[in-house]
Design a protein around this motif. Structure first.
Motif, PDB file in Angstrom:
ATOM      1  N   SER A 132     -15.596  38.580  -0.465  1.00  0.00           N
ATOM      2  CA  SER A 132     -14.659  38.417   0.645  1.00  0.00           C
ATOM      3  C   SER A 132     -14.787  39.598   1.596  1.00  0.00           C
ATOM      4  N   LEU A 133     -14.967  39.308   2.892  1.00  0.00           N
ATOM      5  CA  LEU A 133     -15.165  40.351   3.904  1.00  0.00           C
ATOM      6  C   LEU A 133     -14.236  40.068   5.088  1.00  0.00           C
ATOM      7  N   VAL A 134     -13.018  40.571   5.004  1.00  0.00           N
ATOM      8  CA  VAL A 134     -11.997  40.302   6.021  1.00  0.00           C
ATOM      9  C   VAL A 134     -12.244  41.175   7.243  1.00  0.00           C
ATOM     10  N   GLY A 135     -12.273  40.557   8.416  1.00  0.00           N
ATOM     11  CA  GLY A 135     -12.439  41.344   9.634  1.00  0.00           C
ATOM     12  C   GLY A 135     -13.032  40.555  10.770  1.00  0.00           C
ATOM     13  N   HIS A 136     -14.219  39.995  10.566  1.00  0.00           N
ATOM     14  CA  HIS A 136     -14.795  39.142  11.609  1.00  0.00           C
ATOM     15  C   HIS A 136     -13.930  37.898  11.772  1.00  0.00           C
ATOM     16  N   THR A 137     -13.546  37.324  10.650  1.00  0.00           N
ATOM     17  CA  THR A 137     -12.468  36.335  10.573  1.00  0.00           C
ATOM     18  C   THR A 137     -11.679  36.657   9.308  1.00  0.00           C
ATOM     19  N   PRO A 138     -10.486  36.091   9.146  1.00  0.00           N
ATOM     20  CA  PRO A 138      -9.712  36.379   7.931  1.00  0.00           C
ATOM     21  C   PRO A 138     -10.378  35.897   6.649  1.00  0.00           C
ATOM     22  N   GLY A 139     -11.161  34.825   6.733  1.00  0.00           N
ATOM     23  CA  GLY A 139     -11.740  34.247   5.529  1.00  0.00           C
ATOM     24  C   GLY A 139     -13.243  34.326   5.439  1.00  0.00           C
ATOM     25  N   GLY A 157     -23.420  35.941   6.582  1.00  0.00           N
ATOM     26  CA  GLY A 157     -22.770  35.335   7.734  1.00  0.00           C
ATOM     27  C   GLY A 157     -22.782  36.281   8.916  1.00  0.00           C
ATOM     28  N   ASP A 158     -21.618  36.440   9.552  1.00  0.00           N
ATOM     29  CA  ASP A 158     -21.518  37.351  10.695  1.00  0.00           C
ATOM     30  C   ASP A 158     -20.812  38.657  10.327  1.00  0.00           C
ATOM     31  N   SER A 159     -20.844  39.025   9.048  1.00  0.00           N
ATOM     32  CA  SER A 159     -20.160  40.251   8.619  1.00  0.00           C
ATOM     33  C   SER A 159     -21.067  41.464   8.569  1.00  0.00           C
ATOM     34  N   ALA A 180     -14.742  48.698   5.587  1.00  0.00           N
ATOM     35  CA  ALA A 180     -14.369  49.063   4.221  1.00  0.00           C
ATOM     36  C   ALA A 180     -14.844  48.007   3.232  1.00  0.00           C
ATOM     37  N   GLY A 181     -14.719  46.738   3.604  1.00  0.00           N
ATOM     38  CA  GLY A 181     -15.174  45.677   2.719  1.00  0.00           C
ATOM     39  C   GLY A 181     -16.672  45.688   2.512  1.00  0.00           C
ATOM     40  N   VAL A 182     -17.408  45.895   3.583  1.00  0.00           N
ATOM     41  CA  VAL A 182     -18.869  45.962   3.489  1.00  0.00           C
ATOM     42  C   VAL A 182     -19.292  47.150   2.627  1.00  0.00           C
ATOM     43  N   ARG A 183     -18.636  48.291   2.827  1.00  0.00           N
ATOM     44  CA  ARG A 183     -18.956  49.469   2.004  1.00  0.00           C
ATOM     45  C   ARG A 183     -18.741  49.176   0.521  1.00  0.00           C
ATOM     46  N   THR A 185     -18.068  46.287  -1.263  1.00  0.00           N
ATOM     47  CA  THR A 185     -18.585  45.117  -1.978  1.00  0.00           C
ATOM     48  C   THR A 185     -20.087  44.934  -1.852  1.00  0.00           C
ATOM     49  N   LEU A 186     -20.679  45.553  -0.846  1.00  0.00           N
ATOM     50  CA  LEU A 186     -22.127  45.441  -0.666  1.00  0.00           C
ATOM     51  C   LEU A 186     -22.809  46.786  -0.889  1.00  0.00           C
ATOM     52  N   PHE A 187     -22.547  47.773  -0.039  1.00  0.00           N
ATOM     53  CA  PHE A 187     -23.283  49.036  -0.133  1.00  0.00           C
ATOM     54  C   PHE A 187     -22.996  49.796  -1.423  1.00  0.00           C
ATOM     55  N   ASP A 188     -21.750  49.784  -1.897  1.00  0.00           N
ATOM     56  CA  ASP A 188     -21.429  50.507  -3.133  1.00  0.00           C
ATOM     57  C   ASP A 188     -21.791  49.717  -4.380  1.00  0.00           C
ATOM     58  N   ALA A 189     -21.993  48.427  -4.242  1.00  0.00           N
ATOM     59  CA  ALA A 189     -22.194  47.573  -5.409  1.00  0.00           C
ATOM     60  C   ALA A 189     -23.642  47.147  -5.623  1.00  0.00           C
ATOM     61  N   LEU A 190     -24.472  47.288  -4.591  1.00  0.00           N
ATOM     62  CA  LEU A 190     -25.823  46.734  -4.647  1.00  0.00           C
ATOM     63  C   LEU A 190     -26.845  47.798  -4.288  1.00  0.00           C
ATOM     64  N   PRO A 191     -28.075  47.672  -4.774  1.00  0.00           N
ATOM     65  CA  PRO A 191     -29.108  48.686  -4.525  1.00  0.00           C
ATOM     66  C   PRO A 191     -29.705  48.573  -3.126  1.00  0.00           C
ATOM     67  N   ASP A 192     -30.422  49.623  -2.748  1.00  0.00           N
ATOM     68  CA  ASP A 192     -31.025  49.689  -1.416  1.00  0.00           C
ATOM     69  C   ASP A 192     -31.972  48.530  -1.135  1.00  0.00           C
ATOM     70  N   GLU A 193     -32.639  48.014  -2.157  1.00  0.00           N
ATOM     71  CA  GLU A 193     -33.629  46.958  -1.915  1.00  0.00           C
ATOM     72  C   GLU A 193     -32.998  45.598  -1.658  1.00  0.00           C
TER      73      GLU A 193
END
Length: 221
Positions: A132-139, A157-159, A180-183, A185-193
């Motif tokens: 879930s990445l709230v910001g571009h749209t709520p859902g 998507g567009d996040s 904050a959501g991108v940081r 759920t994606l950058f902190d949770a997944l590797p650089d590759e």
């Protein structure tokens, strides 16, 4: 990563961890991406964002069954072909819970499954984690494929794009939420590759973008 792709180009395909991923670009004005996913073992398929040009998408889908259409968010340019694709394939529709009612209002298509972060969308035997990445749209949602022994794939998507997060229309709170959501759920949770497959334009990787996070925060978009 896929090569640069524009509307009218032939679709491109790769296979990762039992999931066959085909990317196509549609609509010259908006240059949307759509992604056809297929479980290699079972043959079950899903489409991410029936964005536009239903004839092009239905040609891509072909004669095989389509189990699911995932709509990453409620903006009109990501679901213009949804009604036509669902009518032709009888696929179930998945979308973020906070955007589901708006998607239905705009398309007259019922969202069969409203999802939130932590849910899983199965493509045959392949699990895709819902983010879930709230910001571009709520859902707004992203889907993450984590194959064993290979680079993950994030359909954002567009996040998240090369060079920044999605448009939050000058709303500081929405931007802060999305970043904050991108940081987290994606950058902190997944590797650089991890390969990032956005809703428009070219792919990137988390590693290519990671060093710019603080710059994005300073500039506010």
């Amino acid at each position: 990563m896929f090569p640069s792709l524009r509307p009218g180009d032939a679709p491109v395909t790769t296979t990762s961890g039992g999931l066959r991923i085909t990317k196509i670009a549609v609509d010259y004005a908006m240059n949307n991406n759509a992604y056809l996913l297929e479980c290699v073992r079972s043959g079950e398929r899903a489409l991410i964002d029936a964005a536009a040009e239903p004839d092009v998408l239905l040609e891509l889908i072909g004669l095989g069954a389509l189990a699911t259409v995932v709509t990453t968010h409620a903006h009109w340019d990501h679901h213009r072909a949804l009604a036509a694709v669902v009518r032709a394939t009888d696929a179930a529709v998945v979308a973020g819970a906070a955007d589901a009612a708006e998607i239905t209002a705009q398309t007259s298509v019922i969202v069969d499954r409203a999802v939130t972060g932590g849910d899983v969308v199965m493509v045959g035997e392949v699990p895709l984690a819902v983010v879930s990445l709230v910001g571009h749209t709520p859902g707004s949602i992203a889907l993450v494929h984590r194959p064993r022994g290979a680079a993950p794939h994030a359909f954002t998507g567009d996040s998240l794009f090369p060079g920044g997060v999605g448009n939050t229309h000058g709303d500081p709170a929405a931007f802060a939420s999305l970043l904050a959501g991108v940081r987290a759920t994606l950058f902190d949770a997944l590797p650089d590759e991890t390969v990032v497959h956005p809703g428009h334009g070219d792919d990137t990787t988390l590693g290519a973008e990671r060093g710019s996070l603080d710059e994005w925060e300073r500039r506010g978009w």
